[in-house]
Design a protein around this motif. Structure first.
Motif, PDB file in Angstrom:
ATOM      1  N   LEU A  20       0.822  -1.208   0.000  1.00 19.92           N
ATOM      2  CA  LEU A  20       0.000   0.000   0.000  1.00 19.92           C
ATOM      3  C   LEU A  20       0.858   1.261   0.000  1.00 19.92           C
ATOM      4  N   ILE A  21       1.963   1.241   0.714  1.00 17.60           N
ATOM      5  CA  ILE A  21       2.869   2.387   0.730  1.00 17.60           C
ATOM      6  C   ILE A  21       3.477   2.610  -0.652  1.00 17.60           C
ATOM      7  N   ILE A  22       3.867   1.534  -1.313  1.00 18.55           N
ATOM      8  CA  ILE A  22       4.435   1.650  -2.664  1.00 18.55           C
ATOM      9  C   ILE A  22       3.400   2.205  -3.628  1.00 18.55           C
ATOM     10  N   VAL A  23       2.181   1.718  -3.561  1.00 18.31           N
ATOM     11  CA  VAL A  23       1.115   2.221  -4.439  1.00 18.31           C
ATOM     12  C   VAL A  23       0.848   3.699  -4.157  1.00 18.31           C
ATOM     13  N   ALA A  24       0.846   4.109  -2.901  1.00 14.61           N
ATOM     14  CA  ALA A  24       0.608   5.514  -2.561  1.00 14.61           C
ATOM     15  C   ALA A  24       1.723   6.403  -3.107  1.00 14.61           C
ATOM     16  N   ILE A  25       2.956   5.979  -2.975  1.00 16.83           N
ATOM     17  CA  ILE A  25       4.088   6.756  -3.495  1.00 16.83           C
ATOM     18  C   ILE A  25       3.991   6.875  -5.008  1.00 16.83           C
ATOM     19  N   MET A  26       3.657   5.785  -5.683  1.00 22.35           N
ATOM     20  CA  MET A  26       3.521   5.826  -7.145  1.00 22.35           C
ATOM     21  C   MET A  26       2.372   6.757  -7.548  1.00 22.35           C
ATOM     22  N   GLY A  27       1.289   6.756  -6.794  1.00 26.39           N
ATOM     23  CA  GLY A  27       0.170   7.645  -7.091  1.00 26.39           C
ATOM     24  C   GLY A  27       0.556   9.101  -6.958  1.00 26.39           C
ATOM     25  N   ILE A  28       1.312   9.443  -5.938  1.00 26.82           N
ATOM     26  CA  ILE A  28       1.764  10.825  -5.751  1.00 26.82           C
ATOM     27  C   ILE A  28       2.679  11.246  -6.895  1.00 26.82           C
ATOM     28  N   VAL A  33       3.435  14.235 -12.229  1.00 29.42           N
ATOM     29  CA  VAL A  33       3.762  14.165 -13.654  1.00 29.42           C
ATOM     30  C   VAL A  33       2.583  14.624 -14.501  1.00 29.42           C
ATOM     31  N   LEU A  34       1.369  14.202 -14.163  1.00 29.25           N
ATOM     32  CA  LEU A  34       0.198  14.587 -14.946  1.00 29.25           C
ATOM     33  C   LEU A  34      -0.069  16.088 -14.867  1.00 29.25           C
ATOM     34  N   ILE A  35       0.130  16.687 -13.718  1.00 29.17           N
ATOM     35  CA  ILE A  35      -0.051  18.133 -13.587  1.00 29.17           C
ATOM     36  C   ILE A  35       0.962  18.863 -14.467  1.00 29.17           C
ATOM     37  N   THR A  36       2.199  18.408 -14.451  1.00 26.52           N
ATOM     38  CA  THR A  36       3.241  19.026 -15.269  1.00 26.52           C
ATOM     39  C   THR A  36       2.921  18.883 -16.756  1.00 26.52           C
ATOM     40  N   LEU A  37       2.446  17.723 -17.174  1.00 22.53           N
ATOM     41  CA  LEU A  37       2.094  17.522 -18.579  1.00 22.53           C
ATOM     42  C   LEU A  37       0.920  18.402 -18.996  1.00 22.53           C
TER      43      LEU A  37
END
Length: 136
Positions: A20-28, A33-37
């Motif tokens: 769950l921690i790995i998934v949360a970090i990947m989501g952040i 990245v999406l905001i920058t794009l």
């Protein structure tokens, strides 16, 4: 007597909390990245609109120097009475109607459907272009 070395315990699979921690970090990271794009896409659309507005300004200056009528423009309609079909795509929405007054003019153009960035309008004069919109 043989000394048997103890075999190390084999590592167990990830625990649910670790996953769950790995998934949360990947989501952040993905959201950043999406905001920058999205910001880059809006800047590209604004640059395209500004480039087309500069081309339209050049066409309007040429039209006014030849004492032609400047038409209200929609997609695939000529800028001048003697012009071709420029701009021929959906980068410009409309150009305000009217004639040239001597060698000067002031026209407003709006972005078309291809340019839905931050620029909402441009006022084109003989001398310059003034853009309206947040961050334009």
């Amino acid at each position: 007597m043989l000394n048997k070395k103890a075999t190390p315990k084999s590592r167990q699979a990830f625990t649910l909390i670790e996953l769950l921690i790995i998934v949360a970090i990947m989501g952040i990271l993905l959201s950043v990245v999406l905001i920058t794009l999205n910001i880059a896409r809006n800047r590209a659309k604004d640059a395209s609109f500004k480039s087309t507005a500069k081309s339209v300004q050049t066409g309007l200056v040429s039209c006014c120097l030849n004492s032609e009528t400047v038409l209200g423009n929609t997609v695939n309609q000529p800028i001048c009475t003697g012009g071709g079909n420029y701009p021929g795509d959906e980068s410009i929405g409309t150009i305000s109607t009217g004639n040239c007054t001597g060698s000067s003019f002031s026209k407003e153009i709006t972005p078309g459907t291809k340019n839905s960035g931050n620029c909402t309008k441009a006022t084109i004069t003989t001398e310059n272009i003034i853009y309206a919109g947040t961050g334009c």
